[in-house]
Design an enzyme around this catalytic site. Structure first.
Site, mmCIF file in Angstrom:
data_model
loop_
_atom_site.group_PDB
_atom_site.id
_atom_site.type_symbol
_atom_site.label_atom_id
_atom_site.label_comp_id
_atom_site.label_asym_id
_atom_site.label_seq_id
_atom_site.Cartn_x
_atom_site.Cartn_y
_atom_site.Cartn_z
ATOM 1 N N LYS A 270 0.820 -1.219 0.000
ATOM 2 C CA LYS A 270 0.000 0.000 0.000
ATOM 3 C C LYS A 270 0.852 1.267 0.000
ATOM 4 C CE LYS A 270 -0.681 0.202 5.052
ATOM 5 N NZ LYS A 270 0.030 1.465 5.285
ATOM 6 N N ASP A 271 2.127 1.163 0.395
ATOM 7 C CA ASP A 271 3.020 2.327 0.396
ATOM 8 C C ASP A 271 3.740 2.523 -0.935
ATOM 9 O OD1 ASP A 271 2.444 2.862 3.075
ATOM 10 O OD2 ASP A 271 4.093 1.611 3.803
ATOM 11 N N ARG B 76 -8.251 8.179 3.284
ATOM 12 C CA ARG B 76 -9.237 7.172 2.864
ATOM 13 C C ARG B 76 -10.135 6.771 4.021
ATOM 14 N NH1 ARG B 76 -9.305 2.090 4.083
ATOM 15 N NH2 ARG B 76 -7.167 2.166 4.842
ATOM 16 N N ARG B 77 -9.524 6.443 5.161
ATOM 17 C CA ARG B 77 -10.314 6.080 6.331
ATOM 18 C C ARG B 77 -11.140 7.260 6.816
ATOM 19 N NH1 ARG B 77 -4.948 3.217 8.705
ATOM 20 N NH2 ARG B 77 -5.282 1.112 7.872
ATOM 21 N N ARG C 297 0.416 10.155 13.918
ATOM 22 C CA ARG C 297 1.593 9.675 13.192
ATOM 23 C C ARG C 297 2.477 8.886 14.143
ATOM 24 N NH1 ARG C 297 3.812 12.067 8.984
ATOM 25 N NH2 ARG C 297 4.885 10.064 8.896
ATOM 26 N N ARG D 296 1.828 5.022 18.318
ATOM 27 C CA ARG D 296 0.390 5.304 18.216
ATOM 28 C C ARG D 296 -0.375 4.636 19.349
ATOM 29 N NH1 ARG D 296 -1.071 5.038 11.720
ATOM 30 N NH2 ARG D 296 0.972 5.681 10.972
ATOM 31 N N CYS E 173 -1.250 7.465 -2.371
ATOM 32 C CA CYS E 173 -1.760 6.717 -1.216
ATOM 33 C C CYS E 173 -2.677 7.583 -0.357
ATOM 34 C CB CYS E 173 -0.596 6.206 -0.368
ATOM 35 S SG CYS E 173 0.652 5.313 -1.298
#
Length: 322
Positions: free
Chosen positions: A88-89, A139-140, A157, A163, A250
Site C-alpha cells: 500500500k506504500d 481514505r479512512r 503519526r 500510536r 496513497c
C-alpha cells in the site's frame, strides 16, 4: 582442464527500520532462504522520509514515494538488490529501471478498530458522540466521516507502538489501523473490531507485501517469483491499475475490495471527498487474468459518476494546505 564454478550469489535486501518493516523483511528473507539455501540473503536497513517526518500529516508532505524513495535509490545505485514494501506504500508508477517483481500472499486487508480501555466492549457504531478517532489516512477519514459525522477525527503519526502509547495515554478514544500490521506484530488482541467493508473499503494493496527490484535483474526476478501468490497478485494488480488510472497517491480517499472466485475477479472501488459528503462507488467483474483491465474499467466507470470532480477538489485542498 577443471572448470571453476562461481561462488553463490549474495543478495542484499533493503528494508525500512521500523519494527513492522523489519518483521515483514525478515519473513521474506526466511521464505527465500528456505527455497534457495545456497544463496545468502542479507538485510540492509535505511530510513525513509516518511520515517523521519513524523509531525506533519501525510497528505501535506506529499506521499508519492514517501516510504520508498530512499530504498529505490539504493537499488538504482546498486547498494541493495531488492526492497520489501508494504504494497500500500508503493506508488503505482515506479521509477525507470525498477519493477514490481513479486507480491506475497495477502493477510487480512481490512481496517481494525482499536479502543482505549474505557470503551472496551464497544464497536465503531456504538461509540459515543464526539469520540476522538485517530487516523493518518484520508481514505479512512473520508469513509468514516460519511458514516459517523458525529465523531471527532484527529491525525496520528508515528510507528505502531507510538500510536498505541498515545491511545493508551488517553490522547485518543480509538485508532483505525490495518489488521495485517497488528497481526504481523503479534498484537491481534488489540483488534476490538474488524471494520466491515460496508463501512470502510481498504487501501490499494493493503495486507500484501510488494517486492521491488531492478527490472534488468532477470536472475533475481526468477528467484523472487518463488514466493509470489498468484491470487493476491491478481487482486492487487487490479487495485493498483484502478488507482493508477485515477492518478491518486496513497493519501487520496480511494478504497477498494477484491474477491476472486474460481477464475473470476470482482473489484469494488470508492472515491470520496475528504469531508465524507460526496462519494461514488461501483464494482466490475471479469476474468482474473484481465486484472489490470478490470481496474482501468472501474476507474473509467467512477469518473463517469463524478470521481474526477471529487479528486480535483481534493488536490486543490491539499495544495492550499487545508
Amino acid at each position: 582442464m577443471t572448470s571453476v564454478s562461481s561462488p553463490p550469489r549474495t543478495i542484499r535486501i533493503g528494508s525500512r527500520k521500523s519494527q513492522l518493516a523489519l518483521v515483514q523483511t525478515y519473513w521474506v528473507q526466511e521464505q527465500l532462504q528456505k527455497s534457495f539455501p545456497d544463496i545468502t540473503f542479507e538485510v540492509h536497513t535505511m530510513s525513509t522520509q516518511g520515517d523521519i517526518i513524523l509531525d506533519v500529516a501525510l497528505a501535506k508532505i506529499g506521499d508519492k514515494g514517501l516510504f520508498t524513495k530512499e530504498l529505490e535509490l539504493g537499488m538504482i545505485n546498486q547498494e541493495i538488490d531488492f526492497a520489501v514494501h508494504s504494497l500500500k506504500d508503493l506508488p503505482t508508477n515506479l521509477p525507470p529501471g525498477l519493477a514490481l517483481a513479486a507480491i506475497t500472499e495477502r493477510e487480512n486487508p481490512a481496517d481494525a478498530l482499536v479502543l482505549h480501555e474505557k470503551y472496551k466492549g464497544l464497536q465503531i457504531d456504538t461509540l459515543p458522540e464526539g469520540a476522538v478517532i485517530g487516523t493518518s489516512s484520508l481514505r479512512r477519514l473520508a469513509q468514516l466521516r460519511h458514516q459517523f459525522p458525529h465523531f471527532t477525527f484527529k491525525d496520528v503519526r508515528g510507528n505502531l507502538n507510538t500510536r498505541m502509547a498515545k491511545l493508551d495515554a488517553g490522547e485518543y478514544d480509538a485508532l483505525i489501523l490495518a489488521v495485517a500490521g497488528l497481526e504481523r506484530l503479534g498484537m491481534s488482541d488489540r483488534v476490538h473490531q474488524v471494520i466491515p467493508k460496508e463501512i470502510s473499503l481498504h487501501a490499494v494493496g493493503q495486507g500484501a507485501l510488494g517486492i521491488e527490484c531492478r527490472a534488468d535483474d532477470t536472475e533475481l526476478i526468477t528467484i523472487l517469483k518463488a514466493i509470489e501468490h498468484p491470487a493476491t497478485r491478481d487482486r492487487c494488480l487490479a487495485e493498483r491499475a484502478f488507482l493508477r488510472q485515477l492518478e491518486g497517491g496513497c493519501q487520496v480517499p480511494i478504497g477498494v475490495n477484491t474477491v476472486i472466485t474460481g477464475n473470476e475477479l470482482t473489484l469494488t472501488g470508492i472515491v470520496a471527498s475528504v469531508d465524507g459528503q460526496n462519494l461514488v462507488q461501483d464494482s466490475v467483474t471479469g476474468e482474473a487474468k484481465e486484472a489490470e483491465a478490470l481496474g482501468i474499467e472501474l476507474a473509467h466507470l467512477l469518473r463517469k459518476q463524478g470521481a474526477t470532480e471529487i479528486l480535483n477538489q481534493i488536490f486543490t485542498e491539499i495544495q492550499r494546505g487545508s
